[in-house]
Design an enzyme around this catalytic site. Structure first.
Site, PDB file in Angstrom:
ATOM      1  CD  GLU A 111      -3.150  -0.835   2.146  1.00 62.15           C
ATOM      2  OE1 GLU A 111      -2.881  -0.164   3.154  1.00 62.15           O
ATOM      3  OE2 GLU A 111      -4.215  -1.450   2.003  1.00 62.15           O
ATOM      4  CG  HIS A 228      -9.265   7.153   1.635  1.00 60.38           C
ATOM      5  ND1 HIS A 228      -9.235   7.025   0.267  1.00 60.38           N
ATOM      6  CD2 HIS A 228      -8.686   6.039   2.131  1.00 60.38           C
ATOM      7  CE1 HIS A 228      -8.664   5.867  -0.039  1.00 60.38           C
ATOM      8  NE2 HIS A 228      -8.325   5.250   1.080  1.00 60.38           N
TER       9      HIS A 228
HETATM   10  C1  FAD Z   1     -13.804   2.414   5.042  1.00 55.41           C
HETATM   11  C2  FAD Z   1     -12.608   2.263   5.926  1.00 55.41           C
HETATM   12  C3  FAD Z   1     -11.539   1.468   5.528  1.00 55.41           C
HETATM   13  C4  FAD Z   1     -10.406   1.325   6.352  1.00 55.41           C
HETATM   14  N1  FAD Z   1      -9.387   0.497   5.969  1.00 55.41           N
HETATM   15  C5  FAD Z   1      -8.366   0.266   6.824  1.00 55.41           C
HETATM   16  C6  FAD Z   1      -7.363  -0.693   6.530  1.00 55.41           C
HETATM   17  O1  FAD Z   1      -7.416  -1.376   5.518  1.00 55.41           O
HETATM   18  N2  FAD Z   1      -6.348  -0.872   7.414  1.00 55.41           N
HETATM   19  C7  FAD Z   1      -6.272  -0.153   8.577  1.00 55.41           C
HETATM   20  O2  FAD Z   1      -5.333  -0.354   9.352  1.00 55.41           O
HETATM   21  N3  FAD Z   1      -7.223   0.749   8.886  1.00 55.41           N
HETATM   22  C8  FAD Z   1      -8.263   0.962   8.052  1.00 55.41           C
HETATM   23  N4  FAD Z   1      -9.228   1.870   8.395  1.00 55.41           N
HETATM   24  C9  FAD Z   1      -9.169   2.510   9.703  1.00 55.41           C
HETATM   25  C10 FAD Z   1      -9.531   1.480  10.759  1.00 55.41           C
HETATM   26  O3  FAD Z   1     -10.592   0.683  10.280  1.00 55.41           O
HETATM   27  C11 FAD Z   1      -9.955   2.113  12.066  1.00 55.41           C
HETATM   28  O4  FAD Z   1      -9.055   3.097  12.461  1.00 55.41           O
HETATM   29  C12 FAD Z   1     -10.019   1.044  13.154  1.00 55.41           C
HETATM   30  O5  FAD Z   1     -10.850  -0.009  12.731  1.00 55.41           O
HETATM   31  C13 FAD Z   1     -10.550   1.634  14.430  1.00 55.41           C
HETATM   32  O6  FAD Z   1     -10.842   0.578  15.301  1.00 55.41           O
HETATM   33  P1  FAD Z   1     -11.491   0.939  16.679  1.00 55.41           P
HETATM   34  O7  FAD Z   1     -11.709  -0.335  17.391  1.00 55.41           O
HETATM   35  O8  FAD Z   1     -10.693   1.989  17.330  1.00 55.41           O
HETATM   36  O9  FAD Z   1     -12.895   1.647  16.291  1.00 55.41           O
HETATM   37  P2  FAD Z   1     -14.150   1.111  15.483  1.00 55.41           P
HETATM   38  O10 FAD Z   1     -13.861  -0.119  14.740  1.00 55.41           O
HETATM   39  O11 FAD Z   1     -14.700   2.271  14.715  1.00 55.41           O
HETATM   40  O12 FAD Z   1     -15.171   0.755  16.637  1.00 55.41           O
HETATM   41  C14 FAD Z   1     -15.735   1.758  17.442  1.00 55.41           C
HETATM   42  C15 FAD Z   1     -16.863   1.157  18.244  1.00 55.41           C
HETATM   43  O13 FAD Z   1     -17.327   2.085  19.209  1.00 55.41           O
HETATM   44  C16 FAD Z   1     -18.740   2.193  19.150  1.00 55.41           C
HETATM   45  N5  FAD Z   1     -19.072   3.516  19.670  1.00 55.41           N
HETATM   46  C17 FAD Z   1     -18.696   4.729  19.198  1.00 55.41           C
HETATM   47  N6  FAD Z   1     -19.124   5.697  20.024  1.00 55.41           N
HETATM   48  C18 FAD Z   1     -19.770   5.081  21.036  1.00 55.41           C
HETATM   49  C19 FAD Z   1     -20.425   5.551  22.204  1.00 55.41           C
HETATM   50  N7  FAD Z   1     -20.463   6.846  22.518  1.00 55.41           N
HETATM   51  N8  FAD Z   1     -21.020   4.644  23.024  1.00 55.41           N
HETATM   52  C20 FAD Z   1     -20.970   3.315  22.732  1.00 55.41           C
HETATM   53  N9  FAD Z   1     -20.340   2.816  21.640  1.00 55.41           N
HETATM   54  C21 FAD Z   1     -19.751   3.693  20.816  1.00 55.41           C
HETATM   55  C22 FAD Z   1     -19.068   1.931  17.697  1.00 55.41           C
HETATM   56  O14 FAD Z   1     -20.418   1.583  17.504  1.00 55.41           O
HETATM   57  C23 FAD Z   1     -18.092   0.782  17.432  1.00 55.41           C
HETATM   58  O15 FAD Z   1     -18.598  -0.413  17.949  1.00 55.41           O
HETATM   59  C24 FAD Z   1     -10.358   2.029   7.573  1.00 55.41           C
HETATM   60  C25 FAD Z   1     -11.425   2.831   7.970  1.00 55.41           C
HETATM   61  C26 FAD Z   1     -12.545   2.943   7.158  1.00 55.41           C
HETATM   62  C27 FAD Z   1     -13.696   3.814   7.614  1.00 55.41           C
END
Ligand code: FAD
Length: 517
Positions: A111, A228
């Site tokens: 990438e 992005h």
């Molecule tokens: C379309 C897309 C493609 C991506 N591709 C990649 C990739 O290929 N490789 C990579 O490394 N990163 C990628 N990213 C970034 C990566 O996916 C995220 O940074 C990462 O998944 C974040 O994980 P997380 O567990 O921190 O949050 P998330 O996976 O976003 O989970 C957050 C959780 O918190 C919950 N939540 C939020 N606010 C509250 C609240 N106030 N109360 C209760 N629950 C709440 C949500 O419902 C969810 O369950 C991508 C992002 C997107 C949007």
């Protein structure tokens, strides 16, 4: 005495942290059903890890530091990437079916801004969905984890600088509950819903940052937002994404006249860092020439098989990527900033940890290297679990209470805020626009009648104040009035909400003085 542990968020960081805390009892709260509302489920690329022959953690760390534009915490970046192979192997144990060759070795792809192929994937663009499916399944089979879905956490409860609980709204009944907690882990993901055009799910509202800031926590690097460059521009909210891996596989960026515009902008052309590509795409669109992804030659008929997710989205909009150009636009995608945490995932407040996108560990600096965010979520989700397991937790000191409340409705000011962030705090910023935005945001925050709107305005304030205060351009933060990096400013920003309010007040009164002159 009971010492409850709460994890907020059901993405990779939250699920993995809960699994690693087993058999300790934890409650995992999420706004949406498990598997929904998490950016993790939408990740199309994969996880960056130096697992192939010839690749090294040092090389991975080097690429991370270069992408981060001068403010990466190098020691933390190196320690994170060193942990990557082991965490990937652990995810395999939970059943994540990463692609392998016939001999069982992990297959890796390349990438943007990685000097070699090091992204572990699942069936091309299915990594996120596969990770969420495997970990959700494991969580539901783990008796020590209690999952409460449909609960939006809106406020942290704190006493004398120590977080001792949280307040969450049951989205179905409107009931608000005060949950006592000895440890709270925020794993609430990104801030996409703050911007009119985003690739994030609607639940990515930056609530974790708002709650932590309101409780007094330090927020780091809030100004660094990654846009992005290739969201598919077909008028959908959220905007679907055309993964970077397409460009890794040779797809090019062209304007309406069929001209490749990236070659004139950067030596790495389409594989230059995201902020550079995003600004070039933005410039083509602003100039009326439009921007498109051209995968006809590089992938052609192989598109459907190699990128089934992107292919399905294109087809649903009447586009055949084997034959047609894919219209694209930059969209809010990832937040490098967040709750400042140390190498164990501890915030500046006792009782509060953060992991994943909501946290700022310093490993991304001013610009995240592609596929390092899932890596950070899994590494820090695991470290937070280890730290809590060995921490001396204190009893929260109060019992659970519930109050009946009215469910909030979406305020028109929320739409105003999203449009304002996109126009004034987006891909290209300047002091005047930022000061103007600060005046409106402060007003929205002060007048907000729901916690939900107030929280959104608080995150907007943190980002905009930090962007106003950084009078230079660096990584994801570009100021047209200060277009170059300033070596004297090559350090991370650390602001409390009180600091952000002071910056906003000064900016707004400064803007008034200029207007009066
Ligand atoms: C379309 C897309 C493609 C991506 N591709 C990649 C990739 O290929 N490789 C990579 O490394 N990163 C990628 N990213 C970034 C990566 O996916 C995220 O940074 C990462 O998944 C974040 O994980 P997380 O567990 O921190 O949050 P998330 O996976 O976003 O989970 C957050 C959780 O918190 C919950 N939540 C939020 N606010 C509250 C609240 N106030 N109360 C209760 N629950 C709440 C949500 O419902 C969810 O369950 C991508 C992002 C997107 C949007």
């Amino acid at each position: 005495m009971d010492k409850p542990i709460f994890i907020v968020g059901g993405g990779l960081a939250g699920l993995y942290c809960a699994l690693k805390l087993a058999p300790r009892k934890v409650t995992l709260l999420t706004a949406a059903p498990l598997g929904d509302g998490a950016s993790t489920a939408w990740a199309q690329g994969g996880i960056a890890a130096a697992v192939s022959e010839g690749d090294t953690p040092e090389s991975h760390a080097h690429d991370t530091v270069v992408a981060g534009a001068g403010i990466v915490d190098e020691a933390r970046a190196l320690s994170m990437v060193r942990e990557a192979p082991e965490r990937v192997r652990d995810l395999l144990k939970y059943g994540v079916p990463f692609d392998r060759d016939l001999e069982g070795h992990l297959l890796v792809s390349r990438e943007a801004a990685h000097s070699t192929r090091r992204i572990v994937r699942v069936k091309g663009d299915q990594a996120g969905a596969a990770i969420i499916a495997a970990l959700s399944d494991a969580v539901l089979k783990t008796p020590s984890i209690k999952v409460l879905t449909g609960f939006m956490t809106e406020e942290l409860l704190a006493e004398n600088g120590r977080v001792n609980g949280l307040r969450a709204r049951n989205l179905a009944t409107g009931e608000i509950t005060n949950f006592p907690a000895s440890a709270v882990v925020l794993a609430t993901g990104g801030i996409g819903a703050l911007y009119a055009v985003t690739t994030n799910p609607a639940q990515a509202r930056g609530t974790g940052i708002a709650m932590a800031a309101r409780a007094g926590a330090v927020i780091a690097d809030a100004e660094f937002v990654q846009f992005h460059p290739t969201a598919i521009d077909i008028g959908r909210d959220p905007a679907p994404l055309a993964t970077e891996a397409l460009r890794g596989d040779g797809a090019t960026l062209v304007n309406r006249n069929g001209e490749r515009f990236m070659q004139a902008v950067h030596k790495d052309a389409e594989l230059a860092a995201r902020d550079i590509v995003a600004r070039a795409v933005f410039a083509e669109i602003q100039a009326g020439r439009g921007a498109f992804l051209d995968a006809r030659k590089a992938l052609g008929e192989k598109f459907a098989e190699k990128f089934p997710g992107v292919y399905a989205v294109c087809r649903s909009a009447g586009i055949d990527p084997a034959k047609d150009l894919i219209p694209i636009a930059p969209a809010e995608h990832y937040h490098m900033g967040g709750i400042a945490v140390d190498e164990r995932g501890r915030s500046s407040l006792e009782g509060l940890w953060a992991a994943g996108e909501v946290a700022s560990t310093g490993v991304h600096g001013a610009n995240r290297l592609a596929s390092n965010s899932l890596l950070e979520a899994v590494v820090y989700g695991g470290r937070v679990a280890d730290d809590i397991a060995s921490a001396e937790l204190r009893a929260p000191g109060f019992a659970q209470t519930a109050v009946r409340a009215i469910a909030p409705s979406v305020s028109p000011r929320e739409r105003e805020l999203r449009a304002l962030m996109a126009s004034n705090v987006g891909v290209v910023r300047d002091g005047e626009d930022l000061a103007q935005a600060l005046a409106v945001i402060s007003d929205i925050e002060e007048d907000a009648t729901t916690l939900s709107l107030r929280n959104l305005a608080t995150v907007a304030l943190m980002i905009t104040a930090a962007a106003y205060d950084r009078r230079e351009s660096r990584g994801g933060h570009f100021r047209s009035d200060y277009p170059s990096p300033d070596p004297a400013k090559a350090k991370r920003s650390m602001l409390t909400l009180a600091d952000a309010r002071r910056i906003a007040d000064a900016a707004v009164s400064g803007a008034h003085m200029i207007a009066a002159e």
